[in-house]
Design a protein around this motif. Structure first.
Motif, PDB file in Angstrom:
ATOM      1  N   UNK A 245     -22.222   6.454  63.513  1.00 32.05           N
ATOM      2  CA  UNK A 245     -23.486   6.497  64.238  1.00 32.05           C
ATOM      3  C   UNK A 245     -23.288   5.867  65.609  1.00 32.05           C
ATOM      4  N   UNK A 246     -23.622   6.623  66.659  1.00 33.23           N
ATOM      5  CA  UNK A 246     -23.594   6.102  68.020  1.00 33.23           C
ATOM      6  C   UNK A 246     -24.919   6.389  68.682  1.00 33.23           C
ATOM      7  N   UNK A 247     -25.682   5.339  68.956  1.00 33.38           N
ATOM      8  CA  UNK A 247     -27.032   5.484  69.503  1.00 33.38           C
ATOM      9  C   UNK A 247     -27.047   4.975  70.936  1.00 33.38           C
ATOM     10  N   UNK A 248     -27.673   5.725  71.848  1.00 33.51           N
ATOM     11  CA  UNK A 248     -27.696   5.335  73.256  1.00 33.51           C
ATOM     12  C   UNK A 248     -28.933   4.538  73.642  1.00 33.51           C
ATOM     13  N   UNK A 249     -29.839   4.289  72.710  1.00 31.19           N
ATOM     14  CA  UNK A 249     -31.034   3.486  73.004  1.00 31.19           C
ATOM     15  C   UNK A 249     -30.634   2.065  73.362  1.00 31.19           C
ATOM     16  N   UNK A 250     -31.308   1.494  74.353  1.00 28.16           N
ATOM     17  CA  UNK A 250     -30.989   0.124  74.776  1.00 28.16           C
ATOM     18  C   UNK A 250     -31.292  -0.895  73.684  1.00 28.16           C
ATOM     19  N   UNK A 251     -32.107  -0.531  72.709  1.00 32.80           N
ATOM     20  CA  UNK A 251     -32.391  -1.406  71.577  1.00 32.80           C
ATOM     21  C   UNK A 251     -31.096  -1.809  70.873  1.00 32.80           C
ATOM     22  N   UNK A 252     -30.111  -0.930  70.918  1.00 28.16           N
ATOM     23  CA  UNK A 252     -28.837  -1.156  70.240  1.00 28.16           C
ATOM     24  C   UNK A 252     -27.745  -1.671  71.169  1.00 28.16           C
ATOM     25  N   UNK A 253     -28.099  -2.033  72.389  1.00 21.28           N
ATOM     26  CA  UNK A 253     -27.116  -2.403  73.411  1.00 21.28           C
ATOM     27  C   UNK A 253     -26.132  -3.472  72.944  1.00 21.28           C
ATOM     28  N   UNK A 254     -26.583  -4.431  72.204  1.00 21.22           N
ATOM     29  CA  UNK A 254     -25.709  -5.522  71.757  1.00 21.22           C
ATOM     30  C   UNK A 254     -25.248  -5.347  70.309  1.00 21.22           C
ATOM     31  N   UNK A 255     -25.147  -4.130  69.854  1.00 18.75           N
ATOM     32  CA  UNK A 255     -24.715  -3.880  68.479  1.00 18.75           C
ATOM     33  C   UNK A 255     -23.502  -2.959  68.463  1.00 18.75           C
TER      34      UNK A 255
ATOM     35  N   UNK B 293     -20.203  14.037  59.098  1.00 13.77           N
ATOM     36  CA  UNK B 293     -21.215  14.186  60.143  1.00 13.77           C
ATOM     37  C   UNK B 293     -21.306  12.914  60.967  1.00 13.77           C
ATOM     38  N   UNK B 294     -21.417  13.116  62.272  1.00 21.19           N
ATOM     39  CA  UNK B 294     -21.384  12.024  63.240  1.00 21.19           C
ATOM     40  C   UNK B 294     -22.565  12.190  64.204  1.00 21.19           C
ATOM     41  N   UNK B 295     -23.296  11.117  64.426  1.00 24.40           N
ATOM     42  CA  UNK B 295     -24.309  11.091  65.485  1.00 24.40           C
ATOM     43  C   UNK B 295     -23.667  10.428  66.688  1.00 24.40           C
ATOM     44  N   UNK B 296     -23.661  11.100  67.839  1.00 29.23           N
ATOM     45  CA  UNK B 296     -22.969  10.584  69.027  1.00 29.23           C
ATOM     46  C   UNK B 296     -23.904  10.613  70.230  1.00 29.23           C
ATOM     47  N   UNK B 297     -24.296   9.456  70.687  1.00 30.00           N
ATOM     48  CA  UNK B 297     -25.115   9.362  71.892  1.00 30.00           C
ATOM     49  C   UNK B 297     -26.513   9.910  71.730  1.00 30.00           C
ATOM     50  N   UNK B 298     -27.072   9.791  70.526  1.00 26.15           N
ATOM     51  CA  UNK B 298     -28.442  10.258  70.308  1.00 26.15           C
ATOM     52  C   UNK B 298     -29.409   9.117  70.609  1.00 26.15           C
ATOM     53  N   UNK B 299     -30.667   9.473  70.779  1.00 31.00           N
ATOM     54  CA  UNK B 299     -31.673   8.436  70.996  1.00 31.00           C
ATOM     55  C   UNK B 299     -32.957   8.808  70.295  1.00 31.00           C
ATOM     56  N   UNK B 300     -33.777   7.796  70.102  1.00 24.72           N
ATOM     57  CA  UNK B 300     -35.103   7.971  69.546  1.00 24.72           C
ATOM     58  C   UNK B 300     -35.995   8.516  70.648  1.00 24.72           C
ATOM     59  N   UNK B 301     -36.530   9.709  70.460  1.00 22.47           N
ATOM     60  CA  UNK B 301     -37.331  10.365  71.489  1.00 22.47           C
ATOM     61  C   UNK B 301     -38.808  10.131  71.204  1.00 22.47           C
ATOM     62  N   UNK B 302     -39.261   8.931  71.536  1.00 25.07           N
ATOM     63  CA  UNK B 302     -40.673   8.580  71.369  1.00 25.07           C
ATOM     64  C   UNK B 302     -41.149   7.953  72.665  1.00 25.07           C
ATOM     65  N   UNK B 303     -42.411   8.108  72.927  1.00 21.25           N
ATOM     66  CA  UNK B 303     -42.977   7.572  74.163  1.00 21.25           C
ATOM     67  C   UNK B 303     -44.154   6.644  73.880  1.00 21.25           C
ATOM     68  N   UNK B 304     -44.120   5.990  72.703  1.00 24.99           N
ATOM     69  CA  UNK B 304     -45.226   5.113  72.337  1.00 24.99           C
ATOM     70  C   UNK B 304     -44.770   3.689  72.016  1.00 24.99           C
ATOM     71  N   UNK B 305     -43.540   3.359  72.379  1.00 21.07           N
ATOM     72  CA  UNK B 305     -42.972   2.025  72.183  1.00 21.07           C
ATOM     73  C   UNK B 305     -42.796   1.634  70.718  1.00 21.07           C
ATOM     74  N   UNK B 306     -42.889   2.573  69.796  1.00 19.93           N
ATOM     75  CA  UNK B 306     -42.620   2.296  68.389  1.00 19.93           C
ATOM     76  C   UNK B 306     -41.143   2.592  68.146  1.00 19.93           C
ATOM     77  N   UNK B 307     -40.418   1.568  67.730  1.00 18.65           N
ATOM     78  CA  UNK B 307     -38.985   1.742  67.501  1.00 18.65           C
ATOM     79  C   UNK B 307     -38.749   1.730  66.001  1.00 18.65           C
TER      80      UNK B 307
END
Length: 185
Positions: A99-109, A73-87
Protein backbone atom coordinates in the motif's frame (compact mmCIF):
# COMPACT_ATOMS: atom_id res chain seq x y z
CA UNK A 1 1.31 -13.74 -15.44
CA UNK A 2 1.11 -10.11 -16.54
CA UNK A 3 2.05 -6.86 -14.83
CA UNK A 4 -0.83 -4.45 -15.27
CA UNK A 5 -1.13 -0.85 -14.15
CA UNK A 6 -4.81 -0.05 -13.62
CA UNK A 7 -5.76 3.60 -13.44
CA UNK A 8 -8.79 5.80 -13.94
CA UNK A 9 -9.81 7.03 -17.38
CA UNK A 10 -13.37 8.19 -17.88
CA UNK A 11 -15.52 7.74 -20.99
CA UNK A 12 -14.30 11.04 -22.46
CA UNK A 13 -10.63 10.09 -22.16
CA UNK A 14 -8.49 11.74 -19.54
CA UNK A 15 -10.11 14.89 -18.34
CA UNK A 16 -7.96 15.42 -15.26
CA UNK A 17 -4.35 15.70 -16.41
CA UNK A 18 -3.19 14.46 -13.01
CA UNK A 19 -4.97 11.14 -13.58
CA UNK A 20 -3.08 10.75 -16.84
CA UNK A 21 0.39 11.52 -15.49
CA UNK A 22 0.21 9.80 -12.09
CA UNK A 23 0.27 6.32 -13.64
CA UNK A 24 3.45 4.62 -12.24
CA UNK A 25 3.72 2.43 -15.35
CA UNK A 26 4.80 5.55 -17.29
CA UNK A 27 7.99 6.04 -15.26
CA UNK A 28 9.35 2.77 -13.93
CA UNK A 29 10.87 -0.18 -15.74
CA UNK A 30 9.76 -3.50 -14.34
CA UNK A 31 11.26 -6.95 -14.92
CA UNK A 32 8.30 -7.86 -17.15
CA UNK A 33 6.43 -5.57 -19.55
CA UNK A 34 3.78 -3.43 -17.90
CA UNK A 35 0.42 -2.87 -19.59
CA UNK A 36 -1.82 0.08 -18.68
CA UNK A 37 -5.60 -0.21 -18.60
CA UNK A 38 -8.67 1.56 -17.26
CA UNK A 39 -9.63 0.11 -13.89
CA UNK A 40 -13.35 0.36 -14.58
CA UNK A 41 -13.59 -1.99 -17.54
CA UNK A 42 -10.61 -4.31 -17.60
CA UNK A 43 -10.61 -8.09 -17.22
CA UNK A 44 -7.59 -9.63 -15.49
CA UNK A 45 -6.52 -13.10 -14.44
CA UNK A 46 -6.02 -14.18 -10.83
CA UNK A 47 -2.27 -14.66 -11.41
CA UNK A 48 -1.80 -11.13 -12.82
CA UNK A 49 0.12 -8.56 -10.77
CA UNK A 50 -2.01 -5.44 -10.52
CA UNK A 51 -0.57 -2.02 -9.72
CA UNK A 52 -3.52 0.25 -9.04
CA UNK A 53 -2.93 3.99 -9.12
CA UNK A 54 -2.21 6.64 -8.81
CA UNK A 55 -4.82 9.24 -8.26
CA UNK A 56 -7.78 10.04 -6.05
CA UNK A 57 -9.33 6.61 -6.42
CA UNK A 58 -10.36 5.90 -2.83
CA UNK A 59 -13.88 7.13 -2.24
CA UNK A 60 -14.61 7.34 -5.98
CA UNK A 61 -13.92 3.80 -7.19
CA UNK A 62 -14.44 1.88 -3.94
CA UNK A 63 -16.76 -0.60 -5.62
CA UNK A 64 -14.05 -1.53 -8.15
CA UNK A 65 -11.19 -1.48 -5.65
CA UNK A 66 -12.97 -3.67 -3.11
CA UNK A 67 -13.70 -6.42 -5.68
CA UNK A 68 -10.16 -6.96 -7.00
CA UNK A 69 -9.65 -10.74 -6.78
CA UNK A 70 -5.95 -11.51 -6.87
CA UNK A 71 -3.27 -12.01 -4.24
CA UNK A 72 -0.88 -9.82 -6.25
CA UNK A 73 -2.40 -6.36 -5.90
CA UNK A 74 -0.65 -3.11 -5.08
CA UNK A 75 -2.02 0.36 -4.37
CA UNK A 76 0.55 2.92 -5.58
CA UNK A 77 0.17 6.64 -5.03
CA UNK A 78 -3.57 6.58 -4.42
CA UNK A 79 -5.41 9.06 -2.26
CA UNK A 80 -8.68 9.48 -0.46
CA UNK A 81 -10.82 11.59 -2.78
CA UNK A 82 -13.05 13.43 -0.32
CA UNK A 83 -13.67 17.11 0.10
CA UNK A 84 -15.29 17.14 3.54
CA UNK A 85 -12.24 16.71 5.80
CA UNK A 86 -13.36 13.23 6.89
CA UNK A 87 -10.34 10.95 6.83
CA UNK A 88 -11.63 7.41 6.85
CA UNK A 89 -10.10 4.69 4.70
CA UNK A 90 -12.23 1.71 3.70
CA UNK A 91 -11.38 -1.70 5.19
CA UNK A 92 -10.63 -3.32 1.80
CA UNK A 93 -7.28 -1.46 1.71
CA UNK A 94 -5.92 -3.97 4.23
CA UNK A 95 -6.32 -6.75 1.66
CA UNK A 96 -3.68 -5.27 -0.66
CA UNK A 97 -0.18 -6.76 -0.60
CA UNK A 98 1.56 -3.37 -0.72
CA UNK A 99 0.00 0.00 0.00
CA UNK A 100 1.37 3.39 -1.04
CA UNK A 101 -0.83 6.37 -0.20
CA UNK A 102 -0.04 9.93 -1.31
CA UNK A 103 -2.28 11.67 1.26
CA UNK A 104 -0.35 13.96 3.59
CA UNK A 105 -2.07 12.21 6.50
CA UNK A 106 0.41 9.39 5.90
CA UNK A 107 3.46 11.63 5.41
CA UNK A 108 5.28 10.31 8.47
CA UNK A 109 4.37 6.65 7.99
CA UNK A 110 5.65 3.69 6.02
CA UNK A 111 2.58 3.93 3.76
CA UNK A 112 3.32 7.36 2.24
CA UNK A 113 4.66 7.57 -1.32
CA UNK A 114 4.85 10.64 -3.57
CA UNK A 115 2.71 10.83 -6.68
CA UNK A 116 4.59 9.14 -9.53
CA UNK A 117 4.13 12.23 -11.73
CA UNK A 118 7.19 13.72 -10.01
CA UNK A 119 9.23 11.32 -12.18
CA UNK A 120 8.16 13.08 -15.37
CA UNK A 121 11.20 14.85 -16.93
CA UNK A 122 9.13 18.00 -17.53
CA UNK A 123 9.00 18.52 -13.78
CA UNK A 124 12.78 19.01 -13.76
CA UNK A 125 12.63 21.24 -16.84
CA UNK A 126 10.32 23.72 -15.09
CA UNK A 127 11.63 23.35 -11.52
CA UNK A 128 14.02 26.33 -11.58
CA UNK A 129 12.23 28.67 -13.96
CA UNK A 130 12.27 32.29 -12.82
CA UNK A 131 8.67 33.49 -12.25
CA UNK A 132 7.39 36.20 -14.59
CA UNK A 133 3.97 36.74 -12.98
CA UNK A 134 3.05 37.75 -9.43
CA UNK A 135 0.04 35.41 -9.25
CA UNK A 136 -1.26 32.59 -11.44
CA UNK A 137 -4.23 30.28 -10.93
CA UNK A 138 -4.32 26.55 -11.56
CA UNK A 139 -7.81 25.25 -10.90
CA UNK A 140 -9.90 22.12 -11.08
CA UNK A 141 -12.03 22.19 -14.23
CA UNK A 142 -15.15 21.29 -12.24
CA UNK A 143 -14.56 23.86 -9.49
CA UNK A 144 -13.16 27.11 -10.96
CA UNK A 145 -11.60 29.52 -8.49
CA UNK A 146 -13.80 32.54 -7.92
CA UNK A 147 -11.01 35.11 -8.34
CA UNK A 148 -10.08 37.55 -11.08
CA UNK A 149 -6.67 36.43 -12.31
CA UNK A 150 -5.47 36.95 -15.87
CA UNK A 151 -3.02 34.02 -16.00
CA UNK A 152 -4.88 30.79 -15.33
CA UNK A 153 -5.21 27.18 -16.46
CA UNK A 154 -7.32 24.29 -15.36
CA UNK A 155 -6.49 20.61 -15.04
CA UNK A 156 -8.45 19.53 -18.13
CA UNK A 157 -6.47 17.86 -20.90
CA UNK A 158 -3.28 15.94 -21.55
CA UNK A 159 -0.66 18.65 -22.25
CA UNK A 160 1.50 18.68 -19.13
CA UNK A 161 4.06 21.13 -20.47
CA UNK A 162 1.38 23.80 -20.96
CA UNK A 163 0.24 23.34 -17.35
CA UNK A 164 3.78 23.38 -15.91
CA UNK A 165 4.72 26.45 -17.94
CA UNK A 166 1.88 28.38 -16.31
CA UNK A 167 2.55 27.02 -12.80
CA UNK A 168 6.27 27.82 -13.00
CA UNK A 169 5.56 31.36 -14.25
CA UNK A 170 3.89 32.35 -10.97
CA UNK A 171 5.55 33.73 -7.90
CA UNK A 172 2.36 32.65 -6.14
CA UNK A 173 0.17 29.80 -7.42
CA UNK A 174 -3.46 29.78 -6.31
CA UNK A 175 -4.83 26.28 -6.69
CA UNK A 176 -7.58 23.95 -5.56
CA UNK A 177 -6.08 20.76 -6.98
CA UNK A 178 -3.68 18.16 -5.61
CA UNK A 179 -1.41 18.37 -8.65
CA UNK A 180 -1.47 22.17 -8.74
CA UNK A 181 -0.01 22.16 -5.24
CA UNK A 182 2.31 19.22 -5.90
CA UNK A 183 3.78 20.52 -9.17
CA UNK A 184 4.16 24.06 -7.78
CA UNK A 185 6.43 22.94 -4.93
Amino acid sequence: MRLINLHFKNNHGYRNIGDFYCNPGKYFKFCIPCESHNIENFAYNEDDILIIGGGGLIGVLDDCLSKVKTDHKILWGVELNRHDNVIEYPSYIGKYKFIGIRDSTYLDTDYWVPCASCMNPLIDKYRNVEPTQKVVAYEHFEWPLQVEIKHRENNWGEHLEQKLKLISSGELVLTNTFHGLYWAT
